[in-house]
Design an enzyme around this catalytic site. Sequence first.
Site, PDB file in Angstrom:
ATOM      1  N   HIS A  10      47.251  40.779  38.914  1.00  0.00           N
ATOM      2  CA  HIS A  10      45.896  40.363  39.300  1.00  0.00           C
ATOM      3  C   HIS A  10      44.952  41.522  39.029  1.00  0.00           C
ATOM      4  O   HIS A  10      45.211  42.665  39.437  1.00  0.00           O
ATOM      5  CB  HIS A  10      45.881  39.986  40.786  1.00  0.00           C
ATOM      6  CG  HIS A  10      44.514  39.886  41.367  1.00  0.00           C
ATOM      7  ND1 HIS A  10      43.522  39.096  40.821  1.00  0.00           N
ATOM      8  CD2 HIS A  10      43.946  40.483  42.459  1.00  0.00           C
ATOM      9  CE1 HIS A  10      42.420  39.215  41.538  1.00  0.00           C
ATOM     10  NE2 HIS A  10      42.652  40.054  42.535  1.00  0.00           N
ATOM     11  N   CYS A  36      43.459  35.426  45.070  1.00  0.00           N
ATOM     12  CA  CYS A  36      44.087  36.445  44.222  1.00  0.00           C
ATOM     13  C   CYS A  36      45.529  36.116  43.831  1.00  0.00           C
ATOM     14  O   CYS A  36      45.993  36.467  42.748  1.00  0.00           O
ATOM     15  CB  CYS A  36      44.067  37.793  44.941  1.00  0.00           C
ATOM     16  SG  CYS A  36      42.551  38.131  45.852  1.00  0.00           S
ATOM     17  N   ASN A  94      36.621  41.271  38.420  1.00  0.00           N
ATOM     18  CA  ASN A  94      37.686  40.597  39.164  1.00  0.00           C
ATOM     19  C   ASN A  94      37.298  39.133  39.314  1.00  0.00           C
ATOM     20  O   ASN A  94      36.386  38.793  40.059  1.00  0.00           O
ATOM     21  CB  ASN A  94      37.842  41.268  40.523  1.00  0.00           C
ATOM     22  CG  ASN A  94      38.906  40.625  41.400  1.00  0.00           C
ATOM     23  OD1 ASN A  94      39.277  39.473  41.228  1.00  0.00           O
ATOM     24  ND2 ASN A  94      39.382  41.368  42.385  1.00  0.00           N
TER      25      ASN A  94
END
Length: 334
Positions: A261, A114, A291
């Site tokens: 992110h 991430c 994601n």
Amino acid sequence: MNSYLKAISYYLPEKIITNKDLCDDFPEADEAEIFKNYGIKCRHISGPDEIGSDVGFFAAEHFFCEHQIKREDIDFLLFCTEGLDYKAPATSCILQHRLRLPGTCGALDIPYGCTGFVYGLSVSKGLIESGQAKNVLLITSDVPSKVIHPGDKELRILFGDGGAATLISATNEDKGIGQFVFGTDGSGYDKLIVRRSGTREYMTRAWLEDFHEVDGMKWGRMEMDSSQIFLFAMKVVPAMIRELLGKEGLSVEDIDCFVFHQANVQMLEVLRKKMKIPLEKFIIDMETTGNTVSASIPIALKNAMNKRIIHTGGKIVLCGFGIGLSWAATIVEI
């Protein structure tokens, strides 16, 4: 000598899983509720034999076609992923060969998720501003679908596969990549983890057979404590952004756009409100990708540039946070 973010391309695997597809697997789920809670309508999933370096390779090939950058001008290759081909050799070396980059090109793996894109920018800045390179190709690529159990509804909704290729180059102009803020809390390493994926907790036949087939979850299994990750983000991200803006002598009003992110729509919206960032300055770009881990920031950044939300000369805050637990942020001028 300064460094700046010159160009971005990305690649998403061909296979698409829609919310309807997920509802077929989870009859108790509802398409509208999934979109309301996660802000995602579909996500791309890599093929059975398509791994992280393949997705990164396709992103880089697209990059060279889109931007007409010469391969021989690349001085250094950074490959950021949580899914390396091997423990050894470095996957960046394999990609150097596949991409036909010059033999004078350095190559380094960054096994991160991430926060990886921001870490990659920091390494790129260091290589360029110390005079070791002029053009650094940063490939960020992850295929989380490989380590998500078919019965894990939350993770299957949330994550998608994808890769991005970003060029960071040298410039004599007074612009580019600014200062950084970093943070790590390794005590929370198990809040987001891929079990049975390394030498500390290695794969066994008995563990595989728990999944009803000998090769089930053969790359390991992702586990996430969603509530703890949420609390972690609420604690560290606002403080990190305040510290970064303070370092640069700037305020929220001085920033043209914030690209975090792309972890979770609800989490991002709570963070935005907590930091009093105007909606028009805050990028949320998960609807068709989910994601994508280390690739989420450059994909969102590229899409914002294509939509002309971000303009040349604008000051952009980039912020990563998550697995590790880790966090990092910087300000770039496009």
